[in-house]
Design an enzyme around this catalytic site. Structure first.
Site, PDB file in Angstrom:
ATOM      1  N   PRO A  11      69.725  45.052  15.471  1.00 50.73           N
ATOM      2  CA  PRO A  11      68.371  44.571  15.255  1.00 50.73           C
ATOM      3  C   PRO A  11      68.256  43.429  14.245  1.00 50.73           C
ATOM      4  O   PRO A  11      68.937  43.419  13.223  1.00 50.73           O
ATOM      5  CB  PRO A  11      67.619  45.813  14.752  1.00 50.73           C
ATOM      6  CG  PRO A  11      68.670  46.791  14.372  1.00 50.73           C
ATOM      7  CD  PRO A  11      69.873  46.482  15.200  1.00 50.73           C
ATOM      8  N   ASN A  12      67.395  42.504  14.599  1.00 49.63           N
ATOM      9  CA  ASN A  12      66.999  41.349  13.780  1.00 49.63           C
ATOM     10  C   ASN A  12      68.052  40.247  13.740  1.00 49.63           C
ATOM     11  O   ASN A  12      67.790  39.160  13.232  1.00 49.63           O
ATOM     12  CB  ASN A  12      66.620  41.780  12.345  1.00 49.63           C
ATOM     13  CG  ASN A  12      65.433  42.713  12.353  1.00 49.63           C
ATOM     14  OD1 ASN A  12      64.405  42.390  12.943  1.00 49.63           O
ATOM     15  ND2 ASN A  12      65.563  43.874  11.756  1.00 49.63           N
ATOM     16  N   ARG A  19      65.858  32.638   9.612  1.00 48.55           N
ATOM     17  CA  ARG A  19      65.195  33.262   8.460  1.00 48.55           C
ATOM     18  C   ARG A  19      66.263  33.685   7.447  1.00 48.55           C
ATOM     19  O   ARG A  19      67.411  33.915   7.820  1.00 48.55           O
ATOM     20  CB  ARG A  19      64.448  34.544   8.872  1.00 48.55           C
ATOM     21  CG  ARG A  19      63.325  34.354   9.860  1.00 48.55           C
ATOM     22  CD  ARG A  19      62.017  34.002   9.153  1.00 48.55           C
ATOM     23  NE  ARG A  19      60.895  33.974  10.093  1.00 48.55           N
ATOM     24  CZ  ARG A  19      60.670  33.013  10.993  1.00 48.55           C
ATOM     25  NH1 ARG A  19      61.502  31.987  11.092  1.00 48.55           N
ATOM     26  NH2 ARG A  19      59.611  33.066  11.786  1.00 48.55           N
ATOM     27  N   TYR A  24      71.997  35.274   4.982  1.00 51.10           N
ATOM     28  CA  TYR A  24      72.735  35.314   6.251  1.00 51.10           C
ATOM     29  C   TYR A  24      73.251  33.949   6.726  1.00 51.10           C
ATOM     30  O   TYR A  24      73.929  33.883   7.753  1.00 51.10           O
ATOM     31  CB  TYR A  24      71.861  35.966   7.333  1.00 51.10           C
ATOM     32  CG  TYR A  24      71.492  37.401   6.991  1.00 51.10           C
ATOM     33  CD1 TYR A  24      72.456  38.394   6.934  1.00 51.10           C
ATOM     34  CD2 TYR A  24      70.180  37.752   6.682  1.00 51.10           C
ATOM     35  CE1 TYR A  24      72.141  39.700   6.585  1.00 51.10           C
ATOM     36  CE2 TYR A  24      69.839  39.057   6.339  1.00 51.10           C
ATOM     37  CZ  TYR A  24      70.829  40.022   6.290  1.00 51.10           C
ATOM     38  OH  TYR A  24      70.509  41.306   5.957  1.00 51.10           O
ATOM     39  N   ASN A  75      78.374  44.238  14.978  1.00 52.57           N
ATOM     40  CA  ASN A  75      77.533  44.231  13.783  1.00 52.57           C
ATOM     41  C   ASN A  75      76.279  45.012  14.164  1.00 52.57           C
ATOM     42  O   ASN A  75      75.381  44.456  14.798  1.00 52.57           O
ATOM     43  CB  ASN A  75      77.182  42.810  13.346  1.00 52.57           C
ATOM     44  CG  ASN A  75      76.337  42.809  12.077  1.00 52.57           C
ATOM     45  OD1 ASN A  75      75.838  43.852  11.647  1.00 52.57           O
ATOM     46  ND2 ASN A  75      76.172  41.639  11.481  1.00 52.57           N
ATOM     47  N   ALA A  78      70.994  47.159  10.778  1.00 51.71           N
ATOM     48  CA  ALA A  78      70.564  48.321   9.991  1.00 51.71           C
ATOM     49  C   ALA A  78      70.960  49.650  10.640  1.00 51.71           C
ATOM     50  O   ALA A  78      71.029  50.678   9.959  1.00 51.71           O
ATOM     51  CB  ALA A  78      69.063  48.261   9.758  1.00 51.71           C
ATOM     52  N   ASP A  88      78.730  58.012  17.905  1.00 53.34           N
ATOM     53  CA  ASP A  88      79.188  58.877  19.004  1.00 53.34           C
ATOM     54  C   ASP A  88      79.614  58.042  20.212  1.00 53.34           C
ATOM     55  O   ASP A  88      80.627  58.328  20.848  1.00 53.34           O
ATOM     56  CB  ASP A  88      78.084  59.856  19.415  1.00 53.34           C
ATOM     57  CG  ASP A  88      77.881  60.982  18.404  1.00 53.34           C
ATOM     58  OD1 ASP A  88      78.761  61.182  17.534  1.00 53.34           O
ATOM     59  OD2 ASP A  88      76.837  61.662  18.481  1.00 53.34           O
ATOM     60  N   GLU A  99      84.208  46.251  12.907  1.00 52.54           N
ATOM     61  CA  GLU A  99      82.829  46.194  12.412  1.00 52.54           C
ATOM     62  C   GLU A  99      82.689  44.947  11.539  1.00 52.54           C
ATOM     63  O   GLU A  99      83.593  44.661  10.742  1.00 52.54           O
ATOM     64  CB  GLU A  99      82.599  47.475  11.604  1.00 52.54           C
ATOM     65  CG  GLU A  99      81.231  47.629  10.991  1.00 52.54           C
ATOM     66  CD  GLU A  99      81.153  48.969  10.203  1.00 52.54           C
ATOM     67  OE1 GLU A  99      82.048  49.851  10.359  1.00 52.54           O
ATOM     68  OE2 GLU A  99      80.211  49.099   9.413  1.00 52.54           O
ATOM     69  N   HIS A 101      80.021  42.766   8.897  1.00 52.27           N
ATOM     70  CA  HIS A 101      78.773  42.576   8.158  1.00 52.27           C
ATOM     71  C   HIS A 101      78.820  41.203   7.502  1.00 52.27           C
ATOM     72  O   HIS A 101      79.762  40.895   6.756  1.00 52.27           O
ATOM     73  CB  HIS A 101      78.563  43.676   7.115  1.00 52.27           C
ATOM     74  CG  HIS A 101      78.440  45.008   7.768  1.00 52.27           C
ATOM     75  ND1 HIS A 101      77.342  45.335   8.519  1.00 52.27           N
ATOM     76  CD2 HIS A 101      79.302  46.039   7.862  1.00 52.27           C
ATOM     77  CE1 HIS A 101      77.530  46.539   9.028  1.00 52.27           C
ATOM     78  NE2 HIS A 101      78.712  46.982   8.659  1.00 52.27           N
ATOM     79  N   ILE A 102      77.828  40.414   7.809  1.00 53.15           N
ATOM     80  CA  ILE A 102      77.776  39.039   7.312  1.00 53.15           C
ATOM     81  C   ILE A 102      77.668  39.041   5.784  1.00 53.15           C
ATOM     82  O   ILE A 102      78.349  38.289   5.092  1.00 53.15           O
ATOM     83  CB  ILE A 102      76.558  38.314   7.944  1.00 53.15           C
ATOM     84  CG1 ILE A 102      76.738  38.256   9.468  1.00 53.15           C
ATOM     85  CG2 ILE A 102      76.373  36.928   7.338  1.00 53.15           C
ATOM     86  CD1 ILE A 102      75.460  37.886  10.210  1.00 53.15           C
ATOM     87  N   ARG A 108      74.715  45.026  -2.408  1.00 55.37           N
ATOM     88  CA  ARG A 108      73.279  45.120  -2.126  1.00 55.37           C
ATOM     89  C   ARG A 108      72.781  46.554  -2.407  1.00 55.37           C
ATOM     90  O   ARG A 108      73.440  47.302  -3.115  1.00 55.37           O
ATOM     91  CB  ARG A 108      73.029  44.655  -0.676  1.00 55.37           C
ATOM     92  CG  ARG A 108      73.484  43.203  -0.442  1.00 55.37           C
ATOM     93  CD  ARG A 108      73.217  42.742   0.968  1.00 55.37           C
ATOM     94  NE  ARG A 108      71.791  42.655   1.238  1.00 55.37           N
ATOM     95  CZ  ARG A 108      71.279  42.460   2.466  1.00 55.37           C
ATOM     96  NH1 ARG A 108      72.091  42.339   3.510  1.00 55.37           N
ATOM     97  NH2 ARG A 108      69.982  42.386   2.626  1.00 55.37           N
ATOM     98  N   ARG A 112      72.738  50.563   1.767  1.00 56.14           N
ATOM     99  CA  ARG A 112      73.612  49.786   2.667  1.00 56.14           C
ATOM    100  C   ARG A 112      75.095  50.101   2.439  1.00 56.14           C
ATOM    101  O   ARG A 112      75.965  49.536   3.081  1.00 56.14           O
ATOM    102  CB  ARG A 112      73.398  48.282   2.472  1.00 56.14           C
ATOM    103  CG  ARG A 112      71.999  47.828   2.820  1.00 56.14           C
ATOM    104  CD  ARG A 112      71.886  46.313   2.759  1.00 56.14           C
ATOM    105  NE  ARG A 112      70.504  45.922   2.585  1.00 56.14           N
ATOM    106  CZ  ARG A 112      69.610  45.776   3.567  1.00 56.14           C
ATOM    107  NH1 ARG A 112      69.973  45.961   4.819  1.00 56.14           N
ATOM    108  NH2 ARG A 112      68.363  45.440   3.314  1.00 56.14           N
TER     109      ARG A 112
END
Ligand code: CA2
Length: 146
Positions: A11-12, A19, A24, A75, A78, A88, A99, A101-102, A108, A112
């Site tokens: 998401p996002n 933004r 990011y 990625n 959230a 799962d 995995e 994460h930027i 943070r 997180r």
């Protein structure tokens, strides 16, 4: 073994480059797809980059990857910190899972710091900006490429 790598985004992340560039960066998902495709070419791997704001859709793509893909770069946004359902689904996938994460999530907020997805991930790229995706692809190339 399939030479296709699924690059899944939660998401996002469709807002990347549009933004909050201070967190990011300025690159978009299209830039990430181009960079990953370039690395993939070096190793004879193809990429399919997908993004959804919906947990069920990401789970459906992981199920699809079981049939179509040799590896997954993910990625989960959230959902990283909330989704046992995505964990799962990843546990049913047999190939390598990396995995990304930027941002450096450990610098943070405390919420997180825990990742359900990391219980399955074979490797995690954290805080390397969008370059983390291409770095994960390079490792995918070492494992699955020519
Ligand atoms: O650092 C990462 O890549 C994250 O997975 C990004 C998630 C966040 O919830 C995780 O804790 C860490 C948020 C993605 C939001 O993406 C945006 C991109 C551009 C503008 C606004 C949001």
């Amino acid at each position: 073994m399939s030479k296709l790598i699924y690059i899944l985004n939660g998401p996002n992340l469709n807002l990347l480059g549009k933004r909050q560039p201070e967190i990011y960066g300025h690159d978009t998902l299209a830039d990430i797809e181009r960079d990953c495709a370039r690395v993939g070419e070096e190793f004879g791997l193809d990429v399919r980059l997908l993004q959804s704001n919906h947990e069920g859709q990401i789970i459906d793509w992981i199920h699809e990857a079981r049939e179509q893909a040799g590896g997954i770069v993910i990625n989960p946004g959230a959902f990283t910190h909330t989704s046992i359902a995505i964990l799962d689904a990843l546990n049913t996938f047999e190939g390598p899972v990396f995995e990304v994460h930027i941002s450096q999530v450990h610098k943070r907020e405390a919420f997180r710091h825990h990742s359900y997805v990391s219980h399955r991930s074979d490797g995690v790229m954290v805080g390397f900006g969008v370059e983390g995706y291409a770095l994960a692809m390079r490792r995918m190339g070492s494992l699955l490429g020519k």
